[in-house]
Design an enzyme around this catalytic site. Sequence first.
Site, PDB file in Angstrom:
ATOM      1  CG  ASP A  48      -1.786   1.101   1.192  1.00 52.95           C
ATOM      2  OD1 ASP A  48      -2.083   1.684   0.293  1.00 52.95           O
ATOM      3  OD2 ASP A  48      -2.230   1.477   2.562  1.00 52.95           O
ATOM      4  CD  GLU A  87      -5.026   0.925  -2.386  1.00 55.11           C
ATOM      5  OE1 GLU A  87      -5.190  -0.112  -1.537  1.00 55.11           O
ATOM      6  OE2 GLU A  87      -5.235   1.980  -1.804  1.00 55.11           O
ATOM      7  CG  ASP A 115      -1.170   3.081   6.345  1.00 55.50           C
ATOM      8  OD1 ASP A 115      -1.218   3.804   5.329  1.00 55.50           O
ATOM      9  OD2 ASP A 115      -1.777   3.362   7.285  1.00 55.50           O
TER      10      ASP A 115
END
Lengths: 193, 193
Positions: free
Chosen positions: A7, A68, A141
Amino acid sequence: MRVLGVDPGLTRCGIAVVDGGTGRSVRCVAVDVVRTPADAELANRLLAVADALEDWLDRHRPDVVAIERVFSQHNVRTAMGTAQAAGVVALAAARRGLTVAFHTPSEVKAAVTGSGRADKAQVTAMVTRLLGLTEAPRPADAADALALGICHIWRAPMRARLAEAEAKATELARRHKARLAQATSNSPKGTKQ
Amino acid sequence: MRVLGVDPGLTRCGIAVVDGGTGRSVRCVAVDVVRTPADAELANRLLAVADALEDWLDRHRPDVVAIERVFSQHNVRTAMGTAQAAGVVALAAARRGLTVAFHTPSEVKAAVTGSGRADKAQVTAMVTRLLGLTEAPRPADAADALALGICHIWRAPMRARLAEAEAKATELARRHKARLAQATSNSPKGTKQ
């Protein structure tokens, strides 16, 4: 299949390693959050993220790096930093010849909760449950990086089937075109066989 | 001072090396545009940009890498790709311990044309004139990379003075705070010296 999920971010970059087993089983190998100081130079923050990632790639030897996909955020400055962090992560993976896959936040949410619009709490709850963790991964996260790993493992067979179907369709189209070209080149001569 | 200017991008990435001489004189050492195919995987496009940049850093040994700061663009997808390219460029420079500086498009335009809202033709015309080139650099990305180099060379002394002034102000504030703390710690005892 071992997936390293990222992420991306400069202030907090979630990194997780998830193993896929038989069926839908998934296992958490490692998870952490890399932080870089907000007052540091951008280039040095990117370097810190890149160095941490290289270390994780060395230690965990994943087959795939799933990142992501950033589209946009409320804060343009943050979005740019996030995109840059994603860029250095993708670069590190590409340098090692690893497959790099991008998944959108809604694909990730849909994979683990069934809804592309699930909130952070729901994603964290499902990640904890699916991986059989004794406590919820924090901060968000870290949970997101784990969710990315799970998402990739579950979507991988579908992606492979899609790629296969596309290759077949391309081959069929090529053959059809070749037959058509042959028929056209024959027709002016008026030869009927 | 030798500056490597980069107008980041995936489809076209402008790279230029500019030397600063005495006064305001600037010289073009090299300029080119790195292109990556739009249908290639994002990670491989970033790798191609990074490899080209490493090659330029090896060949030209700049003191500074100046990169155009991306804020936002009409197309979010393009903006993200541009930010990612800027990220891998900044990383390569940071890995070598080089200074990395970001300049906004309007800073660059203002430096070479006097107006932060100049159009591409005006920037290209001024870059051609300032560097004494026999023909205008093409495409616009090449001219932009050269303009970045010039912008950094001209702004560098001002940036250095600003940094010095800031350091002085911080030091003065520190001393003032220390004196204040001493005065406060003395007063309860009622000792007047």
